[in-house]
Motif scaffolding. Structure first.
Motif, short mmCIF file in Angstrom:
data_model
loop_
_atom_site.label_atom_id
_atom_site.label_comp_id
_atom_site.label_asym_id
_atom_site.label_seq_id
_atom_site.Cartn_x
_atom_site.Cartn_y
_atom_site.Cartn_z
N ILE A 35 33.62 37.92 49.30
CA ILE A 35 34.22 38.20 47.99
C ILE A 35 33.25 37.83 46.87
O ILE A 35 33.06 38.59 45.92
N VAL A 36 32.63 36.68 46.99
CA VAL A 36 31.68 36.24 45.97
C VAL A 36 30.53 37.24 45.85
O VAL A 36 30.14 37.62 44.74
N GLU A 37 30.02 37.70 46.98
CA GLU A 37 28.93 38.68 46.96
C GLU A 37 29.36 39.97 46.26
O GLU A 37 28.62 40.53 45.46
N LYS A 47 43.00 32.26 46.42
CA LYS A 47 43.91 31.85 47.50
C LYS A 47 43.12 31.28 48.68
O LYS A 47 43.50 30.26 49.26
N LEU A 48 42.02 31.94 49.03
CA LEU A 48 41.20 31.46 50.14
C LEU A 48 40.55 30.12 49.82
O LEU A 48 40.47 29.24 50.67
N LEU A 105 37.43 46.76 36.96
CA LEU A 105 38.08 45.55 36.48
C LEU A 105 39.27 45.20 37.37
O LEU A 105 39.45 44.05 37.76
N GLU A 106 40.05 46.21 37.71
CA GLU A 106 41.22 45.98 38.56
C GLU A 106 40.81 45.52 39.95
O GLU A 106 41.42 44.62 40.53
N GLY A 107 39.78 46.14 40.50
CA GLY A 107 39.28 45.75 41.82
C GLY A 107 38.74 44.33 41.82
O GLY A 107 38.98 43.56 42.74
N ILE A 145 40.29 41.14 44.10
CA ILE A 145 39.57 40.31 45.08
C ILE A 145 39.35 38.90 44.55
O ILE A 145 39.24 37.96 45.32
N PHE A 146 39.31 38.73 43.22
CA PHE A 146 39.24 37.39 42.65
C PHE A 146 40.48 36.60 43.02
O PHE A 146 40.40 35.43 43.42
#
Length: 65
Positions: free
Chosen positions: A17-19, A40-41, A28-30, A34-35
């Protein structure tokens, strides 16, 4: 599935996700979606690390005392 497996899988997904966020190719929505998953993770990983730390502390205290 063991706790270690859950932790390792969560951490691997979080790194992914960070990558993706760093690439900047998402809408922006995507990015927001994933942010949210990443938050949560991160909380899951932190919770598991805290639990392990408490167990280690209990083991150390048990030997000393």
């Amino acid at each position: 599935m063991t706790e270690k497996t859950k932790f390792d899988e969560a951490l691997t997904r979080l790194e992914s996700i960070v990558e993706r966020l760093e690439d900047g190719d998402l809408s922006l929505e995507g990015s927001l979606a994933i942010f949210e998953e990443g938050i949560k993770l991160a909380r899951l990983c932190t919770k598991q690390l805290d639990e392990v730390e408490r167990r280690v502390e209990m083991l150390i205290k048990g030997e000393d005392g």
